[in-house]
Scaffold this active site. Structure first.
Site, PDB file in Angstrom:
ATOM      1  N   MET A  90       7.441 -10.373  -7.222  1.00 52.18           N
ATOM      2  CA  MET A  90       7.757 -10.946  -8.525  1.00 52.18           C
ATOM      3  C   MET A  90       8.734 -12.114  -8.483  1.00 52.18           C
ATOM      4  O   MET A  90       9.337 -12.452  -9.496  1.00 52.18           O
ATOM      5  CB  MET A  90       8.294  -9.843  -9.455  1.00 52.18           C
ATOM      6  CG  MET A  90       7.332  -8.685  -9.664  1.00 52.18           C
ATOM      7  SD  MET A  90       5.724  -9.208 -10.320  1.00 52.18           S
ATOM      8  CE  MET A  90       6.186  -9.640 -11.995  1.00 52.18           C
ATOM      9  N   ASN A 107      -2.570 -13.883  -3.123  1.00 50.97           N
ATOM     10  CA  ASN A 107      -1.915 -13.171  -4.219  1.00 50.97           C
ATOM     11  C   ASN A 107      -2.997 -12.516  -5.071  1.00 50.97           C
ATOM     12  O   ASN A 107      -4.146 -12.959  -5.097  1.00 50.97           O
ATOM     13  CB  ASN A 107      -1.099 -14.149  -5.078  1.00 50.97           C
ATOM     14  CG  ASN A 107      -0.314 -13.433  -6.182  1.00 50.97           C
ATOM     15  OD1 ASN A 107       0.303 -12.397  -5.939  1.00 50.97           O
ATOM     16  ND2 ASN A 107      -0.338 -13.976  -7.380  1.00 50.97           N
ATOM     17  N   HIS A 109      -3.547 -11.323  -9.124  1.00 49.29           N
ATOM     18  CA  HIS A 109      -2.963 -11.520 -10.448  1.00 49.29           C
ATOM     19  C   HIS A 109      -3.789 -10.760 -11.481  1.00 49.29           C
ATOM     20  O   HIS A 109      -5.029 -10.860 -11.471  1.00 49.29           O
ATOM     21  CB  HIS A 109      -2.926 -13.010 -10.789  1.00 49.29           C
ATOM     22  CG  HIS A 109      -2.320 -13.289 -12.125  1.00 49.29           C
ATOM     23  ND1 HIS A 109      -0.957 -13.204 -12.355  1.00 49.29           N
ATOM     24  CD2 HIS A 109      -2.880 -13.621 -13.315  1.00 49.29           C
ATOM     25  CE1 HIS A 109      -0.714 -13.488 -13.616  1.00 49.29           C
ATOM     26  NE2 HIS A 109      -1.856 -13.738 -14.224  1.00 49.29           N
ATOM     27  N   SER A 136      -7.690 -11.172 -10.475  1.00 49.47           N
ATOM     28  CA  SER A 136      -8.129 -12.276  -9.613  1.00 49.47           C
ATOM     29  C   SER A 136      -7.339 -12.276  -8.320  1.00 49.47           C
ATOM     30  O   SER A 136      -6.107 -12.191  -8.341  1.00 49.47           O
ATOM     31  CB  SER A 136      -7.900 -13.629 -10.304  1.00 49.47           C
ATOM     32  OG  SER A 136      -8.472 -13.675 -11.591  1.00 49.47           O
ATOM     33  N   ASP A 145       0.237 -19.045 -10.055  1.00 52.12           N
ATOM     34  CA  ASP A 145      -1.056 -18.399 -10.320  1.00 52.12           C
ATOM     35  C   ASP A 145      -2.178 -19.423 -10.460  1.00 52.12           C
ATOM     36  O   ASP A 145      -3.156 -19.193 -11.167  1.00 52.12           O
ATOM     37  CB  ASP A 145      -0.972 -17.521 -11.581  1.00 52.12           C
ATOM     38  CG  ASP A 145       0.064 -16.418 -11.453  1.00 52.12           C
ATOM     39  OD1 ASP A 145       0.228 -15.885 -10.341  1.00 52.12           O
ATOM     40  OD2 ASP A 145       0.727 -16.093 -12.460  1.00 52.12           O
ATOM     41  N   GLU A 174      -8.256  -3.679  -8.753  1.00 57.43           N
ATOM     42  CA  GLU A 174      -7.432  -4.366  -7.757  1.00 57.43           C
ATOM     43  C   GLU A 174      -7.506  -3.666  -6.411  1.00 57.43           C
ATOM     44  O   GLU A 174      -7.618  -4.312  -5.363  1.00 57.43           O
ATOM     45  CB  GLU A 174      -5.975  -4.432  -8.223  1.00 57.43           C
ATOM     46  CG  GLU A 174      -5.745  -5.398  -9.359  1.00 57.43           C
ATOM     47  CD  GLU A 174      -4.285  -5.494  -9.766  1.00 57.43           C
ATOM     48  OE1 GLU A 174      -3.969  -6.431 -10.500  1.00 57.43           O
ATOM     49  OE2 GLU A 174      -3.469  -4.645  -9.352  1.00 57.43           O
TER      50      GLU A 174
END
Length: 212
Positions: A90, A107, A109, A136, A145, A174
């Site tokens: 974060m 990453n 998101h 994503s 992002d 995810e």
């Protein structure tokens, strides 16, 4: 065997999905170390339970973001990673950090990018009356992002959903797609070129590889 370093800030459920995939042979690589900006992040405990080096760096010990990231880069590089994976990390990354791992940092998101970058994505989806939402996986660039999308998974949003309902649905997806993308990279199938994601020599569309 290819080496992965994972950065976490919290629970680390996506880290766990990656650890499980490595153990089960779905990812032909290993997690070499886990780093967090929070000493109390449960993701560090997951790493320790798996016998993986777990490190915490406190931002309060450094003059600024750049100094923090310089130290983090030094410690990451000691593990010579082929891939750096952000799994619920974060902190905003400094340009130097992004450039250091350009093309080998991923990453995940919790939205269908480019929709809803930043925080509170599930709340925004509900408040805007969206009937679908999702997650994503993307390469990391200096735009928050905003790196090229590799793979997305969609979930329905129902009229009476709470944020927690949507979050649980998204997180389930995810845990399916993040290990898959890590595996693609480790196998040499996935690359970033010309600010685009490429899989098996084919340039992926803006929304990434379709996966429902």
């Amino acid at each position: 065997m290819k080496r992965i370093v994972v950065l976490v800030s919290g629970n680390g459920s996506n880290l766990q999905a990656i650890l499980d995939a490595c153990q089960q042979g779905q990812i032909n690589g290993s997690v070499a170390a886990v780093f967090s900006n929070r000493a109390d992040a449960y993701g560090l405990e997951r790493a320790r339970e798996a016998g993986i080096p777990a490190h915490a760096l406190a931002a309060s010990q450094f003059a600024d973001r750049e100094a923090f990231d310089r130290q983090l880069m030094l410690e990451i590089d000691a593990y010579a990673p082929d891939l750096v994976v952000l799994a619920g990390y974060m902190r905003i990354l400094s340009p130097a950090f992004v450039q250091r791992y350009a093309g080998r940092m991923l990453n995940i998101h919790p939205s269908l990018l480019p929709k809803y970058p930043g925080l509170h994505t599930h709340r925004q989806a509900i408040e805007n009356g969206d009937d679908e939402h999702g997650t994503s996986v993307h390469f990391v660039t200096e735009e928050l992002d905003g790196g090229p999308v590799i793979l997305q998974a969609k979930v329905p949003v129902f009229a009476d959903d709470t944020e927690a309902d949507v979050a649980a649905r998204v997180q389930h997806q995810e845990h399916a797609i993040y290990p898959r993308v890590v595996s693609w990279f480790i196998e040499g199938r996935l690359a970033m070129r010309d600010d685009c994601a490429w899989l098996d020599g084919e340039q992926l569309p803006a929304e990434g590889y379709a996966f429902d």
